[in-house]
Design an enzyme around this catalytic site. Structure first.
Site, PDB file in Angstrom:
ATOM      1  N   SER A  45       0.837  -1.200   0.000  1.00 18.22           N
ATOM      2  CA  SER A  45       0.000   0.000   0.000  1.00 18.22           C
ATOM      3  C   SER A  45       0.880   1.262   0.000  1.00 18.22           C
ATOM      4  O   SER A  45       1.719   1.419  -0.875  1.00 18.22           O
ATOM      5  CB  SER A  45      -0.969  -0.045   1.182  1.00 18.22           C
ATOM      6  OG  SER A  45      -2.042   0.836   0.984  1.00 18.22           O
ATOM      7  N   ASP A 157      -5.624  -3.874  -2.557  1.00 17.66           N
ATOM      8  CA  ASP A 157      -4.650  -3.554  -1.514  1.00 17.66           C
ATOM      9  C   ASP A 157      -4.017  -4.803  -0.884  1.00 17.66           C
ATOM     10  O   ASP A 157      -4.714  -5.712  -0.428  1.00 17.66           O
ATOM     11  CB  ASP A 157      -5.340  -2.729  -0.430  1.00 17.66           C
ATOM     12  CG  ASP A 157      -4.375  -1.942   0.419  1.00 17.66           C
ATOM     13  OD1 ASP A 157      -3.494  -2.557   1.040  1.00 17.66           O
ATOM     14  OD2 ASP A 157      -4.510  -0.698   0.476  1.00 17.66           O
TER      15      ASP A 157
END
Length: 275
Positions: A45, A157
């Site tokens: 991320s 993610d």
């Protein structure tokens, strides 16, 4: 004790943590000031954003300039679809300014980026292909951002499966693994809209999933960031960088060689299995 680390092949894992990721810049500055060379780097991320820039030797001042754009409003584009509220074309555009169409395998510092296959739930380690696409995939919070398709696979993610990607560093060749963990203290904000609900739900899941990777760290850099926003910390840039820097110096000064013997590493691994 820092002299001992200069003899190691250091791997650094940068965790996810949304706008708190500015603190990773302070971590990298501390390693630079202590003349400690990172040999391998991984990220999830926002950690993937910082790691990718660093791996292509973007100067820390320039990474800082980029990080000042790390807010939901600046990196996202409102484009509702069946798979997300926003897309991350803005983030991709910002990354292109620094990295162009670079490929992960061409990074000067070996780089691995973590994403999640939303169809199967599998962890995907991205170590080749377009670096900007990989970073966008790794930071696509499900439900908020539309998945990013790479090689026909819809990716979201990486924090869903591994927010602190330490194990991949050993696979890359590191013999001393360091984790920069933004989620060691987590305070949830009062929800006021659907984005808050999704973000808090995601944060709860990430907070309770990091322990297996923390266990295999040879050195953990833990930061008290509970009072900082996940959305926008650009007005607290210097404070976050300072926390990252000071937390790293404390971790380095507290390091004891005896903690990183083979026996110690195996003991931590076995302990993790039975907890």
């Amino acid at each position: 004790m820092v002299d001992i680390l200069r003899k190691k092949k250091l791997g650094l894992a940068l965790s996810g943590g949304a706008a708190k990721g500015i603190a990773h810049i302070g971590v990298l500055q501390a390693f630079k000031d202590r003349n400690l060379k990172i040999s391998y780097i991984s990220g999830t991320s926002v950690g993937a954003i910082i790691a990718s820039l660093f791996s292509f030797e973007v100067e820390l001042d320039e990474i800082g300039r980029f990080a000042k754009s790390l807010s939901i409003s600046k990196i996202s584009k409102f484009k509702p679809s069946r798979s997300g509220i926003f897309n991350n074309d803005n983030l991709r555009g910002l990354l292109r300014e620094f990295l162009g169409y670079s490929q992960i395998e061409d990074a000067i510092l070996p780089l691995s980026i973590i994403a999640t296959d939303i169809n199967s739930g599998a962890k995907v380690v991205l170590n080749s292909g377009d670096v900007c696409d990989a970073v966008c995939a790794s930071s696509a919070i499900p439900g908020i951002f539309a998945p990013v398709e790479i090689s026909g696979i819809p990716l979201v993610d990486g924090g869903l499966v591994q927010n602190l990607p330490v194990d991949v560093l050993r696979e890359m060749g590191a013999n001393f693994c360091i984790g920069s963990d933004l989620s060691s203290s987590y305070r949830f904000s009062k929800v006021t809209n659907i984005v808050d609900v999704i973000r808090n739900s995601f944060g709860i899941m990430v907070y309770y999933k990091d322990y297996s990777q923390i266990e295999i760290c040879d050195l953990l850099i833990s930061m008290e960031l509970g009072d900082f926003s996940l959305n926008d910390n650009t007005d607290k840039f210097d404070e976050l960088v300072a926390i990252g820097y000071e937390s790293t110096i404390r971790a380095l000064e507290g390091f004891k060689e005896s903690e990183t013997t083979l026996f110690g590493t195996v003991t931590r691994a076995v302990k993790g299995i039975f907890e």
